[in-house]
Write a protein that holds these residues in place. Sequence first.
Motif, short mmCIF file in Angstrom:
data_model
loop_
_atom_site.label_atom_id
_atom_site.label_comp_id
_atom_site.label_asym_id
_atom_site.label_seq_id
_atom_site.Cartn_x
_atom_site.Cartn_y
_atom_site.Cartn_z
N HIS A 31 38.50 38.47 35.13
CA HIS A 31 39.87 38.18 34.18
C HIS A 31 41.07 38.81 34.68
N GLN A 32 41.00 39.14 36.11
CA GLN A 32 42.16 39.56 36.80
C GLN A 32 42.19 38.58 38.13
N LYS A 33 43.11 37.82 37.92
CA LYS A 33 43.21 36.85 39.09
C LYS A 33 44.23 37.35 40.15
N ALA A 34 45.12 38.11 40.04
CA ALA A 34 45.96 38.78 41.10
C ALA A 34 45.41 39.31 42.03
N ALA A 35 46.00 39.21 43.17
CA ALA A 35 45.37 39.53 44.33
C ALA A 35 45.56 41.43 44.27
#
Length: 805
Positions: free
Chosen positions: A538-542
Motif C-alpha cells: 500500500h505504498q506505490k511511490a518509488a
Amino acid sequence: MSLYRPLHDGWTVTAVSDERGIAGVPATVPGCVHTDLLAAGLIDDPYLDDNETRLTWIGRTTWAYETSFTWHAAGDGADRADLVCDGLDTVATVVLNGTEVAATANMHRSYRFPVRDLLREGANTLQVRFGSPYAYAEERKAELGPRPGPYDEPYQFIRKMACNFGWDWGPTLVTSGIWRPIGLHSWSGARVAAVRPVVTLDGGRGRVEAHVTVERAGRSEDPLVVTASVAGVFAETRLGPGEHEAVLTLEVPGPDPWWPRGYGGQPLYPLEVRLGQDDGAVADTWTRDIGFRSVRLDRTGEGFTIVVNDVPVFVRGANWIPDDCFPARVTGARLDDRLGQACDAGINLLRVWGGGLYESTDFYDRCDRRGLLVWQDFPFACAAYPEEEPFASEVEAEAREAVTRLAPHPSLVLWNGNNENIEGHADWGWREELGERTWGAGFYYDLLPRVVAELDPARPYWAGSPYSGAPGLPPNDPARGTIHIWDVWNREDYLRYGEYRPRFVAEFGFQGPPAYATLRRALTGGPPAVGSPALAHHQKAADGDAKLLRGLGAHLPAPTTFDDWHYLTQLNQARAVAFGIERFRSLAPYCMGTIMWQLNDCWPVVSWAAVDGDGRRKPLWYALRRVYADRLLTVQDAAVVVVNDTGAEWTGELSVARLSLAGEPLAKGTFPVSVPARGTLPVPLPASLAEAGDPAREVLTARLGEETALRFYAEDTQVAFPEAEFDVAAEPVPGGARVTVTARTLVRELALFPDRLDPAAEVDDMLVTLLPGAAATFLVRSPGELDLAALTAYPVLRCVNEAGR
C-alpha cells in the motif's frame, strides 16, 4: 412524445475468454466487472492486503454483459427508439437481438444508437461485449510504435481513465463494464439533442447565448419552434424544414452574480429550452441551472491569475483524483462528504486531474452550489500520446461532448490541455526516444484550444501544466505561468519551498500514511508494521518508504516503533505542505495560487492525500484548514506576513513576542497594521525578535485579533523541549466526548487519534501547540461509547515531546 426507460435490471456478466468458468454472474449496472465479481464472492476485495496482484487477469479478459427486456410497439408509439449509453468502459461491442449495433473504444464518451428497427415485440436481448483493454492498447502500441511514460503500462494507447493502469498512489485494476447509465429513449418528431449555453456577465448585465441542436426523427421536416427562458427573460426562434441548429440570445438585466466561495453568493438560475410545434405541442424540453459570472486568465507580467467578475482570486486549491477506482461506486452522498471536506478545509478550487475522468454531472452541480471553482484537465497525463487515427477523431469527439456537457456550470473556470506532458517532452528525455513519432502536441496546441474557442469562448484554455505560456519556453519556469514542484519529496527537504518564488503552483505535495483505522481495515493480517510486505503493497511511490523517513530530516526524531512512525510521518506531511502554502500565500499577489497534491484517495494507501481512501481526515487536513483560512499570519524570514483574503480591510495591532520555552517574555513588539481586502502585508521584525539569544530554548509568537502564529528558532530535533506535562480531562457528551488538555509545560503538536478506539470516531481539531498555562478543548464525535482512559493515553493522545521520548 419522449420517454426514457433505464435498462439497469437483470444483467449478468460472463468471462468469454477465460477458463475460470465464470458465467451468468448477476451484475449491477452501472458498475464494472470487479465490483460484480466481488459482490458474487468470486474475488477478494482488491483494496485489502495484496489481493490486487491476483486480479490482473480481469483486464486481460473479454467480458459479456447481457440482459433481457420487454418492448411493445403499441405501448411505445414512437417514431424513434435509441439505445443511450452514457458510459461504456471501454472496448465495447453492442449487440441487440443478435445484431451488432456498434463498436466503441472510448470510456470518456457517451453514445446514442437508433435501434427501432432492431426491437422485437415482447422479449429482447441486449449484450455488451467488452474486449480486453490490455489487448486493445497493446495492439495500438504495436501499430504505432511505443511512446514514453512513467509506468510499464500502455494507458496512452486507449481512451480510458489512465490511473486504472496504476499510479504512484493507485492500484492496477483495469476495469470493464457499463459504468454509467444505459437506457432506451423513445421519441417522435424531434428532440433537443444538445444545448450549449455561453453565459457571460458584463457591466452588471447577464447574457446567454443558447446554442441548440435539434435532431429530427426519420424524414420529419415539420417547422419547429425553439424557445429559451431564464430569469424572466424569453427568446424564440423558428426552425424551417431541414434546419437543425438555432442560437437564442437572452439579455438579463442585473442578475445576481455567481461568486467563488468566500467572495459572495452562488445564485443559480434555471435555463429552460423548449422544442415545440406550431400548434403549441411541446416535443421536448431541456433544463439546467446556470450562474452569471465572467472569468478570464490574467497573464500580466507572465503571471497566472484567475479573475472572476473582474476580481482576482487567490486559488487555495487541491488536486482531485477519481474518488474510487470503480467510479460507479461514487454516490451523491459520497460527493457531498468529500466536497464538504474540501470546503471545510478552506479550499476554493479543485483541479480535476488529467489522469482521471471528466467527472459526473453531480460533481459539477455540487461545485456550482458550493462555490467551489473547478479547473478541468483534459484526460492526458504524464505520457506521450499518439495523434494518429483513431485517436485524433476520438479525442475531438470526446472533447466536443465534454465541453458541451460542462458548459452550463459556473464553477468551471479553466480548461487545461494535459498534465505534465509538455514538461515530459521538454525535460524528461522524450524527444530522443520519440524521434519523429507524435506525442500530443497537436492536441494541446491546436485541436483542444480550437474546440474550446469554438464551443466555450467565455472560458480560458491553458495548454498544460506545468506551462509557461508558449511552446518554446521552459515549461516549469517559476517566473512564468504554472509550475509543479516535485524536487521536494523526491530529493529535497521541504524547506526548499522557501527558495521558490513562483507565479502559480499547480502541483506540490508530501506523503503521509492514512488513518490508523484505514490501515487496520486494509491490512487484515494483524497490526500494521513498518517494513512489512502488507504495508509495502500500500505504498506505490518509488522508494516511498525511504523518502518518508528521509523527509523527517532534522525536523522530527527518527521513529523506533510503528506508532511513532505513523504519528511522525503524518505530522511531517502536514508540516511540509503547510510550510509551502504559507510561503506561497505570503508572496501574493505575485503568486496567485496553490493547488496541493492531493485532496483525496481512491483506496487505502500511503499517499499525498489530505483525506484517505476510507474518507478519514489525516493530520494534513487540519493543517490545510489553518493555512487555507481567510486570514493568516505567517513568519517568513525576518518578517511576519499578514495575509488577508477577505473582502474587508484587516486592521489592528500585531503583537509579537520572543519567549523562553517556559513562556517567559524575552522581547516584545507591537505593530499597527492595516491590510487591504485581498491583500498581504509583510511586517519586518527587529533583530530582538527575528534573532534568538538561544535558538534551542526560545520560540516566537505573533497575534493579530483571533489569529496567531508560532515559530521555533530551530528544528524540533535541536530544540531543548521539556518533557511534556499537562492535565487532561475527558467527559462524555452527546455523540462523543470532550477532552480538555491544560499545559503545565510547552506541549508540541498535540494530536488525538480516536479512530484507534472506534473506526467511526473523529476529532474536531489536531496539531495544537500549547504554551505553559494554555489549554485546548477537543470534541470527539463517535457513534459508540468511548473508553475515556484510553482516549487520553498513548498512542491515542500524542505530542512531539511526550513523556518517554
